[in-house]
Enzyme design. Structure first.
Site, PDB file in Angstrom:
ATOM      1  N   TYR A  17      27.194  22.316  27.519  1.00 44.22           N
ATOM      2  CA  TYR A  17      27.032  21.767  28.874  1.00 44.22           C
ATOM      3  C   TYR A  17      27.746  20.423  29.039  1.00 44.22           C
ATOM      4  O   TYR A  17      28.509  20.239  30.002  1.00 44.22           O
ATOM      5  CB  TYR A  17      25.537  21.665  29.214  1.00 44.22           C
ATOM      6  CG  TYR A  17      24.941  23.052  29.299  1.00 44.22           C
ATOM      7  CD1 TYR A  17      25.017  23.790  30.466  1.00 44.22           C
ATOM      8  CD2 TYR A  17      24.378  23.664  28.176  1.00 44.22           C
ATOM      9  CE1 TYR A  17      24.532  25.083  30.535  1.00 44.22           C
ATOM     10  CE2 TYR A  17      23.894  24.953  28.221  1.00 44.22           C
ATOM     11  CZ  TYR A  17      23.973  25.665  29.407  1.00 44.22           C
ATOM     12  OH  TYR A  17      23.509  26.949  29.460  1.00 44.22           O
ATOM     13  N   GLY A 112      25.604  26.501  23.846  1.00 39.12           N
ATOM     14  CA  GLY A 112      24.293  27.133  24.006  1.00 39.12           C
ATOM     15  C   GLY A 112      24.229  28.103  25.174  1.00 39.12           C
ATOM     16  O   GLY A 112      23.376  28.997  25.196  1.00 39.12           O
ATOM     17  N   GLU A 358       6.356  29.511  28.946  1.00 40.49           N
ATOM     18  CA  GLU A 358       7.165  30.567  29.542  1.00 40.49           C
ATOM     19  C   GLU A 358       6.816  31.906  28.925  1.00 40.49           C
ATOM     20  O   GLU A 358       6.625  32.019  27.705  1.00 40.49           O
ATOM     21  CB  GLU A 358       8.640  30.229  29.372  1.00 40.49           C
ATOM     22  CG  GLU A 358       9.011  29.114  30.315  1.00 40.49           C
ATOM     23  CD  GLU A 358      10.208  28.319  29.883  1.00 40.49           C
ATOM     24  OE1 GLU A 358      10.742  27.585  30.709  1.00 40.49           O
ATOM     25  OE2 GLU A 358      10.606  28.423  28.711  1.00 40.49           O
ATOM     26  N   HIS A 443      15.469  23.722  21.647  1.00 35.93           N
ATOM     27  CA  HIS A 443      15.796  22.614  22.561  1.00 35.93           C
ATOM     28  C   HIS A 443      15.880  21.273  21.832  1.00 35.93           C
ATOM     29  O   HIS A 443      15.098  20.370  22.119  1.00 35.93           O
ATOM     30  CB  HIS A 443      14.721  22.483  23.643  1.00 35.93           C
ATOM     31  CG  HIS A 443      14.506  23.699  24.479  1.00 35.93           C
ATOM     32  ND1 HIS A 443      13.403  23.871  25.287  1.00 35.93           N
ATOM     33  CD2 HIS A 443      15.259  24.799  24.662  1.00 35.93           C
ATOM     34  CE1 HIS A 443      13.486  25.036  25.925  1.00 35.93           C
ATOM     35  NE2 HIS A 443      14.602  25.620  25.548  1.00 35.93           N
ATOM     36  N   ASN A 481      12.908  23.465  30.101  1.00 35.88           N
ATOM     37  CA  ASN A 481      14.143  23.810  29.389  1.00 35.88           C
ATOM     38  C   ASN A 481      15.244  22.841  29.830  1.00 35.88           C
ATOM     39  O   ASN A 481      15.348  22.530  31.018  1.00 35.88           O
ATOM     40  CB  ASN A 481      14.563  25.236  29.729  1.00 35.88           C
ATOM     41  CG  ASN A 481      13.383  26.162  29.790  1.00 35.88           C
ATOM     42  OD1 ASN A 481      12.465  25.930  30.571  1.00 35.88           O
ATOM     43  ND2 ASN A 481      13.377  27.182  28.990  1.00 35.88           N
ATOM     44  N   PHE A 483      18.831  22.593  29.958  1.00 30.87           N
ATOM     45  CA  PHE A 483      20.269  22.560  30.253  1.00 30.87           C
ATOM     46  C   PHE A 483      20.630  22.090  31.659  1.00 30.87           C
ATOM     47  O   PHE A 483      21.708  21.529  31.863  1.00 30.87           O
ATOM     48  CB  PHE A 483      20.988  23.846  29.847  1.00 30.87           C
ATOM     49  CG  PHE A 483      20.816  25.080  30.694  1.00 30.87           C
ATOM     50  CD1 PHE A 483      21.214  25.121  32.028  1.00 30.87           C
ATOM     51  CD2 PHE A 483      20.339  26.258  30.126  1.00 30.87           C
ATOM     52  CE1 PHE A 483      21.100  26.281  32.776  1.00 30.87           C
ATOM     53  CE2 PHE A 483      20.219  27.426  30.867  1.00 30.87           C
ATOM     54  CZ  PHE A 483      20.600  27.431  32.200  1.00 30.87           C
TER      55      PHE A 483
END
Ligand code: FAE
Length: 504
Positions: A17, A112, A358, A443, A481, A483
């Site tokens: 990212y 990722g 989740e 993560h 999460n 990203f």
């Protein structure tokens, strides 16, 4: 060789990212960049449809130089049934192993984004204000998070898929159990193309999420970075991708930096090594990759004057995995399951008891009556990376004791679910008979924290012209999460660095 200030030689290390945002914004600003990525350029390695392997049929494309897969749920009913031998090669899923913590990472152009579950969640503002007081949070929520969501193609899950599809029975069952225990269920946005998934369910297109593809990559459907930021960056013609090329060393040379690189074949044979001088270096090798390069450079005297905060502020984002064996009526989770999660249990109030669990699929093609969860928690502990000059390896002090608050918070939620619905926490799926994972994370965050090891725009303290642009900037946890936030923070930093002329 000296270069004019208007044409700096710029390297980006890593193409996840942070690297993808940097590549796009630099290219749009008219700069030529080398994008150096140790994994494969999968779009070039194989034709569409043949790039990635299914979770239940791993092969040479699956793991980054391992002889065997090493999946988060290791066992079923205690049997070593899930992991398989694979050829040793440059596959998509990597594991960084430390004494008591395994960090899963993506390898390849797109980092990722190739292997992750696509869950694209904007963190809650009150929590970001707590964990990152060093940034203007208002600017993040008005400019950079909306921009990141738009560029990444984030969308809410399709209501008809969650509501009716047999592939989401697992999430409907878990949501009903949440309600019975008095917990709120929330939908989890994703970058998977829900229209594509609907067509998969009708049998009109090749199946991907509905054919057990995720953790070793998706052949279709998922908008990984190669379809978003990197596609745009490459279209400018200014980004030179150097795949299967690892940066092994960074050292200062006058006002510039020399990167040592090693290029390998997909089977690991060293094809060449090189040293290249750059005026500007952007580190985007991920929390582990970036911190390792810098701690090694510090230990070897290749970079001097770095902050003593380097290596600190690490955390696994409170990741704790757990599975419940359900009992009684309404406990089926389906023989078919989508690989893409769509809902979660929200029990988050920013306290240390907070849990965002989740609802994770377990697509093994059997009715397992098992509800899996990836719980994100608010763990007060942090870890520290150090470089061991004797072994030449980076070490991490995270262990089960540091993870314990995450386990305790997750356990409280699971016990309430069990009390209200029946069922029990499974102890036959994780390592060493554990009910709650405390030894791996998807993560990794921190190690080179913004405003501590860098200035407030990500420029490394003690190394002008070196910039950190990835998950290592974020201290330890985010509550969701990461990203979307990693992307937004990189957008913010690139805006500020370009405006300040730091990349000119
Ligand atoms: P990252 O994406 O890790 O990219 C770093 C890149 O640098 C990689 O491509 C490396 O190969 C490369 N690299 C490393 N060292 C070097 C070197 N020395 N030389 C050259 N290249 C190098 O960094 N997050 C979510 O928000 N939602 C999810 O659903 C989710 N699911 C996940 C599932 C799995 C299985 C995994 C592993 C992760 C998941 N994540 C998820 C986490 C997310 O992918 C991760 O936070 C980001 O990818 C981190 O982004 P960075 O830019 O920091």
């Amino acid at each position: 060789m000296p270069t004019a200030a208007s044409t700096p030689r710029i390297a980006i290390i890593g193409s996840g990212y942070g690297g993808a945002v940097a590549a796009l914004r630099l290219a749009q600003a008219g700069k030529q960049v080398d994008l150096i990525e140790m994994g494969q350029d999968w779009d070039k390695s194989a034709p569409e449809g043949a790039r990635f392997s299914r979770m239940d049929r791993p092969d040479a494309r699956s793991m980054w130089f391992e002889n065997r897969t090493d999946m988060p749920y290791t066992y079923l009913s205690g049997l070593d049934w899930i992991n398989r031998a694979v050829p040793y090669s440059a596959g998509a899923l990597g594991i960084e192993r430390f004494a008591a913590m395994k960090v899963y990472v993506g390898k390849g152009l797109g980092g990722g984004s190739l292997v992750n579950g696509g869950m694209a969640v904007t963190p809650r503002r009150s929590f970001v204000e707590k964990v990152m007081p060093q940034i203007d949070v208002n600017e993040m929520y008005t400019t950079y998070l909306p921009r990141a969501n738009s560029e990444l193609g984030v969308a809410q899950p399709a209501a008809d898929m969650i509501g009716n599809s047999p592939y989401y029975q697992f999430t409907r069952t878990a949501a009903a159990q949440n309600a019975k225990a008095g917990y709120q269920t929330v939908t989890v946005p994703n970058v998977y193309d829900w229209n594509y998934m609907r067509m998969e369910s009708f049998g009109r297109v090749p199946k991907s999420a509905l054919a057990s593809e995720v953790i070793f990559g998706n052949n279709y459907g998922k908008k990984s970075l190669t379809k978003t930021y990197l596609a745009k960056a490459l279209a400018t013609g200014r980004v030179n991708v150097k795949a299967l090329t690892e940066v092994t060393r960074i050292r200062r040379s006058g006002a510039a930096y020399v990167l040592s690189t090693k290029t390998i074949s997909a089977l690991g044979a060293v094809l060449n090594t090189a040293e290249t001088t750059y005026d500007k270096v952007i580190l985007a090798a991920g929390s582990v990759g970036t911190t390792r390069l810098l701690l090694k450079a510090q230990a070897n005297g290749d970079l001097t004057g770095l902050s003593d905060k380097l290596g600190k502020g690490w955390g696994p984002n409170g990741n704790t995995m757990v599975a419940r064996l359900l009992s009684g009526a309404n406990s089926t989770t389906g023989t078919v399951q989508s690989g893409i999660p769509a809902q979660g249990l929200m029990a988050w109030d920013d306290s240390e008891a907070s849990v965002f669990a989740e609802i994770a699929p377990f697509p093994v093609g059997l009715e397992t009556r098992t509800a899996g969860y990836l719980a994100l928690t608010n763990n007060p502990n942090t870890g520290t990376f150090t470089f061991n000059t004797t072994t030449g390896k980076m070490e991490l002090d995270w262990d089960a004791a540091k993870h314990a608050p995450s386990v305790a918070a997750t356990k409280a939620v699971m016990e309430r679910l069990n009390a209200a619905n029946g069922g029990a926490t499974r102890t036959d799926m994780l390592e060493n008979g554990k009910g709650y994972s405390d030894y791996f994370t998807y993560h990794p965050l921190g190690g080179c924290v913004l405003g501590q090891a860098t200035d407030l725009n990500g420029e490394l303290t003690g190394a002008p012209g070196v910039f950190v642009m990835d998950s290592s900037l974020i201290p330890a946890k985010l509550g969701v999460n990461p990203f979307v936030f990693i992307t937004a923070l990189a957008e913010r930093n690139m805006d500020k660095l370009l405006a300040a002329g730091r990349l000119a």
